[in-house]
Design a protein around this motif. Structure first.
Motif, PDB file in Angstrom:
ATOM      1  N   PRO A 139      28.813   2.514  72.085  1.00 51.19           N
ATOM      2  CA  PRO A 139      29.319   1.290  71.458  1.00 51.19           C
ATOM      3  C   PRO A 139      28.301   0.705  70.473  1.00 51.19           C
ATOM      4  O   PRO A 139      27.139   0.513  70.798  1.00 51.19           O
ATOM      5  N   ALA A 140      28.765   0.486  69.253  1.00 54.77           N
ATOM      6  CA  ALA A 140      27.902  -0.115  68.247  1.00 54.77           C
ATOM      7  C   ALA A 140      27.941  -1.636  68.353  1.00 54.77           C
ATOM      8  O   ALA A 140      28.935  -2.215  68.779  1.00 54.77           O
ATOM      9  N   GLN A 141      26.845  -2.266  67.995  1.00 51.65           N
ATOM     10  CA  GLN A 141      26.830  -3.728  67.971  1.00 51.65           C
ATOM     11  C   GLN A 141      27.753  -4.205  66.859  1.00 51.65           C
ATOM     12  O   GLN A 141      27.731  -3.680  65.740  1.00 51.65           O
ATOM     13  N   THR A 142      28.569  -5.185  67.158  1.00 51.94           N
ATOM     14  CA  THR A 142      29.515  -5.680  66.172  1.00 51.94           C
ATOM     15  C   THR A 142      29.185  -7.113  65.778  1.00 51.94           C
ATOM     16  O   THR A 142      28.544  -7.854  66.524  1.00 51.94           O
ATOM     17  N   VAL A 143      29.641  -7.483  64.590  1.00 53.21           N
ATOM     18  CA  VAL A 143      29.504  -8.836  64.072  1.00 53.21           C
ATOM     19  C   VAL A 143      30.906  -9.399  63.901  1.00 53.21           C
ATOM     20  O   VAL A 143      31.801  -8.728  63.376  1.00 53.21           O
ATOM     21  N   ARG A 144      31.102 -10.650  64.346  1.00 55.28           N
ATOM     22  CA  ARG A 144      32.413 -11.284  64.269  1.00 55.28           C
ATOM     23  C   ARG A 144      32.536 -12.061  62.956  1.00 55.28           C
ATOM     24  O   ARG A 144      31.637 -12.813  62.581  1.00 55.28           O
ATOM     25  N   TYR A 145      33.677 -11.862  62.290  1.00 55.87           N
ATOM     26  CA  TYR A 145      33.943 -12.554  61.038  1.00 55.87           C
ATOM     27  C   TYR A 145      35.292 -13.263  61.113  1.00 55.87           C
ATOM     28  O   TYR A 145      36.305 -12.640  61.451  1.00 55.87           O
ATOM     29  N   GLY A 148      46.636 -16.463  66.836  1.00 50.10           N
ATOM     30  CA  GLY A 148      46.011 -17.519  66.068  1.00 50.10           C
ATOM     31  C   GLY A 148      45.216 -16.964  64.906  1.00 50.10           C
ATOM     32  O   GLY A 148      45.424 -15.831  64.483  1.00 50.10           O
ATOM     33  N   PRO A 149      44.281 -17.751  64.364  1.00 51.85           N
ATOM     34  CA  PRO A 149      43.461 -17.292  63.248  1.00 51.85           C
ATOM     35  C   PRO A 149      42.710 -16.017  63.615  1.00 51.85           C
ATOM     36  O   PRO A 149      42.080 -15.945  64.667  1.00 51.85           O
ATOM     37  N   PRO A 150      42.760 -14.990  62.759  1.00 55.48           N
ATOM     38  CA  PRO A 150      42.173 -13.705  63.132  1.00 55.48           C
ATOM     39  C   PRO A 150      40.652 -13.705  63.087  1.00 55.48           C
ATOM     40  O   PRO A 150      40.032 -14.442  62.324  1.00 55.48           O
ATOM     41  N   VAL A 151      40.064 -12.849  63.935  1.00 50.95           N
ATOM     42  CA  VAL A 151      38.628 -12.617  63.958  1.00 50.95           C
ATOM     43  C   VAL A 151      38.417 -11.110  63.907  1.00 50.95           C
ATOM     44  O   VAL A 151      38.997 -10.378  64.711  1.00 50.95           O
ATOM     45  N   ALA A 152      37.614 -10.646  62.949  1.00 48.90           N
ATOM     46  CA  ALA A 152      37.350  -9.216  62.811  1.00 48.90           C
ATOM     47  C   ALA A 152      36.019  -8.873  63.465  1.00 48.90           C
ATOM     48  O   ALA A 152      35.026  -9.575  63.283  1.00 48.90           O
ATOM     49  N   GLU A 153      36.022  -7.797  64.239  1.00 52.61           N
ATOM     50  CA  GLU A 153      34.793  -7.231  64.794  1.00 52.61           C
ATOM     51  C   GLU A 153      34.387  -6.073  63.891  1.00 52.61           C
ATOM     52  O   GLU A 153      35.133  -5.097  63.750  1.00 52.61           O
ATOM     53  N   VAL A 154      33.215  -6.169  63.267  1.00 52.87           N
ATOM     54  CA  VAL A 154      32.774  -5.175  62.300  1.00 52.87           C
ATOM     55  C   VAL A 154      31.471  -4.550  62.775  1.00 52.87           C
ATOM     56  O   VAL A 154      30.532  -5.260  63.156  1.00 52.87           O
ATOM     57  N   ALA A 155      31.427  -3.215  62.754  1.00 47.55           N
ATOM     58  CA  ALA A 155      30.240  -2.473  63.177  1.00 47.55           C
ATOM     59  C   ALA A 155      29.623  -1.783  61.980  1.00 47.55           C
ATOM     60  O   ALA A 155      30.330  -1.363  61.046  1.00 47.55           O
ATOM     61  N   VAL A 204      35.524  -1.338  60.709  1.00 45.29           N
ATOM     62  CA  VAL A 204      36.213  -2.394  61.437  1.00 45.29           C
ATOM     63  C   VAL A 204      36.547  -1.875  62.818  1.00 45.29           C
ATOM     64  O   VAL A 204      37.283  -0.882  62.961  1.00 45.29           O
ATOM     65  N   ASP A 205      35.988  -2.515  63.833  1.00 44.05           N
ATOM     66  CA  ASP A 205      36.257  -2.126  65.215  1.00 44.05           C
ATOM     67  C   ASP A 205      37.630  -2.625  65.649  1.00 44.05           C
ATOM     68  O   ASP A 205      38.419  -1.880  66.225  1.00 44.05           O
ATOM     69  N   ALA A 206      37.936  -3.899  65.384  1.00 44.96           N
ATOM     70  CA  ALA A 206      39.212  -4.469  65.797  1.00 44.96           C
ATOM     71  C   ALA A 206      39.407  -5.807  65.108  1.00 44.96           C
ATOM     72  O   ALA A 206      38.450  -6.436  64.660  1.00 44.96           O
ATOM     73  N   VAL A 207      40.660  -6.225  65.035  1.00 39.69           N
ATOM     74  CA  VAL A 207      40.995  -7.576  64.581  1.00 39.69           C
ATOM     75  C   VAL A 207      41.673  -8.274  65.750  1.00 39.69           C
ATOM     76  O   VAL A 207      42.727  -7.850  66.219  1.00 39.69           O
ATOM     77  N   ASP A 208      41.032  -9.331  66.233  1.00 39.79           N
ATOM     78  CA  ASP A 208      41.519 -10.065  67.395  1.00 39.79           C
ATOM     79  C   ASP A 208      42.175 -11.358  66.924  1.00 39.79           C
ATOM     80  O   ASP A 208      41.557 -12.154  66.217  1.00 39.79           O
ATOM     81  N   THR A 209      43.428 -11.555  67.309  1.00 42.46           N
ATOM     82  CA  THR A 209      44.138 -12.780  66.914  1.00 42.46           C
ATOM     83  C   THR A 209      44.391 -13.697  68.104  1.00 42.46           C
ATOM     84  O   THR A 209      45.264 -14.570  68.036  1.00 42.46           O
ATOM     85  N   TRP A 210      43.619 -13.509  69.193  1.00 41.56           N
ATOM     86  CA  TRP A 210      43.914 -14.245  70.427  1.00 41.56           C
ATOM     87  C   TRP A 210      42.777 -15.153  70.853  1.00 41.56           C
ATOM     88  O   TRP A 210      42.622 -15.466  72.020  1.00 41.56           O
ATOM     89  N   ALA A 211      41.961 -15.619  69.892  1.00 42.17           N
ATOM     90  CA  ALA A 211      40.859 -16.514  70.232  1.00 42.17           C
ATOM     91  C   ALA A 211      41.394 -17.822  70.804  1.00 42.17           C
ATOM     92  O   ALA A 211      42.309 -18.434  70.251  1.00 42.17           O
ATOM     93  N   ARG A 212      40.819 -18.238  71.915  1.00 36.93           N
ATOM     94  CA  ARG A 212      41.314 -19.437  72.590  1.00 36.93           C
ATOM     95  C   ARG A 212      41.150 -20.690  71.734  1.00 36.93           C
ATOM     96  O   ARG A 212      41.933 -21.630  71.840  1.00 36.93           O
ATOM     97  N   ASP A 213      40.125 -20.723  70.863  1.00 36.90           N
ATOM     98  CA  ASP A 213      39.936 -21.920  70.055  1.00 36.90           C
ATOM     99  C   ASP A 213      40.979 -22.035  68.952  1.00 36.90           C
ATOM    100  O   ASP A 213      41.057 -23.052  68.261  1.00 36.90           O
ATOM    101  N   GLY A 214      41.808 -21.011  68.789  1.00 33.00           N
ATOM    102  CA  GLY A 214      42.887 -21.079  67.802  1.00 33.00           C
ATOM    103  C   GLY A 214      44.252 -21.246  68.431  1.00 33.00           C
ATOM    104  O   GLY A 214      45.268 -21.127  67.752  1.00 33.00           O
TER     105      GLY A 214
END
Length: 265
Positions: free
Chosen positions: A186-192, A220-227, A235-245
């Motif tokens: 697993p590579a370290q990812t950065v959230r955008y 909700g508002p998307p968050v991209a995990e980028v490695a 792009v590892d994944a795009v998560d649209t399920w952040a609780r703050d959204g």
């Protein structure tokens, strides 16, 4: 008219009534919670078989539904199918699957020209041996549909693959868990988020913009995990399920102004 809320979430019941206070529709809650403790709804229905049977969809078709709100990834595909069937606005079933199923999502992103992490489905033990032959070790095995797509195993040898598959698969393959395999550790990812794109490095910004454009978010508002990789970014994944959204997601799916729209409107 009815705004139907599908609720399979764990933990405390989200404050749907407070979030959707200005909805003109009746708010109806369908839930699998034994004691939802919900007040202020036109109707609350509890389904003991909520997660496994079609009784929820059958009940939904008896209502004059004009919008469907679903904040859990586990409800997204059901909500999308209802929107498709009833001709309602919002993400349909195909869009929901692309945001819930990581394998489907990466295929969609790849077809849109977005660089993604190499992966493949795992339906039987032979798949993992083939990926090890193709990519080498280690292999990362993840749940392809569970929220957050958690890592299930990291495999570094044939013996580890054999031990894992013996525990994960039934001998007759009647039970095949929803898994995918990835090459490498697993590579370290950065959230955008979309707000982060303006200050991101050009390669990351380009990949994130393209990824967001390729997906219709049911949550909700998307968050991209980028490695990072030797060739640039993946792009590892795009998560649209952040609780703050969650509030913005609920209002958007209900056809109500989100916070940004309220501030500018």
């Amino acid at each position: 008219m009815t705004t139907l809320i599908l609720d399979r979430s764990t933990g405390a019941l989200p404050p749907y009534r407070d979030w959707l206070w200005d909805a003109e529709d009746d708010l109806v809650l369908f839930t699998g919670r034994a004691e939802p403790g919900a007040d202020g709804f036109a109707e609350v229905r509890t389904f003991p078989d909520y997660a496994t049977a079609g009784t929820v969809e059958q009940a939904a078709l008896t209502l004059p539904v004009t919008a469907v709100v679903a904040l859990s990834p586990a409800d997204a595909v059901r909500a999308g199918a209802l929107r498709d069937h009833l001709g309602l606005p919002g993400p349909g079933r195909a869009a929901a699957i692309a945001c819930v199923d990581l394998l489907t999502q990466r295929g969609l992103l790849s077809r849109a020209g977005v660089p993604t992490v190499a992966c493949g489905p795992v339906d039987r033990a032979a798949d993992l041996f083939w990926y090890a032959h193709r990519w080498g070790y280690p292999l990362r095995v993840r749940s392809r549909r569970a929220e957050g797509w958690p890592t299930v195993a990291r495999l570094g040898s044939e013996a580890e693959i054999a031990a894992f598959t013996a525990a994960a698969f039934s001998p007759d393959l009647r039970y095949a868990p929803d898994l995918l395999a990835e090459a490498g550790a697993p590579a370290q990812t950065v959230r955008y988020t979309l707000a982060d794109v303006a200050t991101a490095a050009p390669a990351a910004a380009s990949a994130v913009r393209a990824a967001f454009a390729a997906l219709t978010e049911p949550g909700g508002p998307p968050v991209a995990e980028v490695a990072g990789s030797d060739d640039g970014v993946l792009v590892d994944a795009v998560d649209t399920w952040a609780r703050d959204g969650a509030r913005a997601a609920a209002r958007g799916q209900a056809g109500l102004p989100t916070e940004d729209q309220e501030a500018t409107g």
